[in-house]
Motif scaffolding. Sequence first.
Motif, mmCIF file in Angstrom:
data_model
loop_
_atom_site.group_PDB
_atom_site.id
_atom_site.type_symbol
_atom_site.label_atom_id
_atom_site.label_comp_id
_atom_site.label_asym_id
_atom_site.label_seq_id
_atom_site.Cartn_x
_atom_site.Cartn_y
_atom_site.Cartn_z
ATOM 1 N N TYR A 195 -7.386 -2.025 4.816
ATOM 2 C CA TYR A 195 -6.609 -2.138 3.588
ATOM 3 C C TYR A 195 -5.130 -2.273 3.913
ATOM 4 O O TYR A 195 -4.615 -1.576 4.798
ATOM 5 C CB TYR A 195 -6.787 -0.899 2.707
ATOM 6 N N ARG A 249 -1.911 0.167 -0.578
ATOM 7 C CA ARG A 249 -2.964 -0.340 -1.452
ATOM 8 C C ARG A 249 -3.514 0.794 -2.329
ATOM 9 O O ARG A 249 -3.806 1.887 -1.845
ATOM 10 C CB ARG A 249 -4.076 -0.939 -0.592
ATOM 11 N N GLU A 250 -3.659 0.528 -3.621
ATOM 12 C CA GLU A 250 -4.340 1.468 -4.495
ATOM 13 C C GLU A 250 -5.840 1.258 -4.365
ATOM 14 O O GLU A 250 -6.322 0.130 -4.416
ATOM 15 C CB GLU A 250 -3.932 1.262 -5.951
ATOM 16 N N VAL A 258 -2.830 4.482 1.805
ATOM 17 C CA VAL A 258 -3.557 4.077 0.609
ATOM 18 C C VAL A 258 -3.226 5.071 -0.491
ATOM 19 O O VAL A 258 -2.869 6.225 -0.230
ATOM 20 C CB VAL A 258 -5.090 4.024 0.811
#
Length: 262
Positions: free
Chosen positions: A126, A130-131, A153
């Motif tokens: 990711y 990043r959500e 994250v």
Amino acid sequence: MDTLAHLVSLREHLLAQERHRHPLRLTKHGYKVYSQSDEDGIIAEIFRRIGTADRSFVEFGVHDGLECNTSWLLMNGWSGLWIDANEAACAAVRTTHRSWIESGALTMTNAFVTAENINPVIGAHYPRSREIDLLSVDVDYNDYWIWKAITDVRPRVVIIEYNATWLPPLSISVPYAPSAVHDGSNYFGASLNAFAKLGTEKGYDLVGCCLAGVNAFFVRRDLVQGRFLAPGSAEEHYEPPRYYLASLPAGHRSNIGPVVHV
């Protein structure tokens, strides 16, 4: 009464208590498909209340994927990253979950996670900041320190195993030891109050625990909005160690393979 019937009866008796009747308490929503105890149902209820973003997850400590918090999500169309230190377990996942790996829905990474490497390991899958919808942490020892270290994250929901033998208001954790593993005793991880305080620091509210006293559930504060039982304290949500409830089967023994959505 046989052992299984006794456990089912005991669970029903516990859930019938006044404490568990509150409409916002999560325990009564629990059920098991592939989770260790009844986390599958609680996860479903949390996301029913807050909705999903892109149905993405990161889970580490999945072993062979037949008893973890995101296998049921994977079967329901979610996607994400699994991390486990056991090479043989990872190889088993690459067989049982082959269809999801080949479709790109699942990435299986063999790694022993530490506070120092967790962000790079996640970052290989990711992009930074990043959500994601769900982060599940279960390494049986350094859980507190690894969650504390995660910055790359932004999960909307966090599930983490707490040490239920360390009752509130005690706020303690084992000291950080990068190579340490659980020895099977009750000396591991951190107390629920320690996680509740860490959650507050990271912008999360404790919203519940599973009835077996294994996992705690946190929701990012901007998503709580009166949807969960307040206050989000360890004293309010603590469930004692009822590890025997984790032995309740979902039915047949767990196995998984390709499915077709029709």
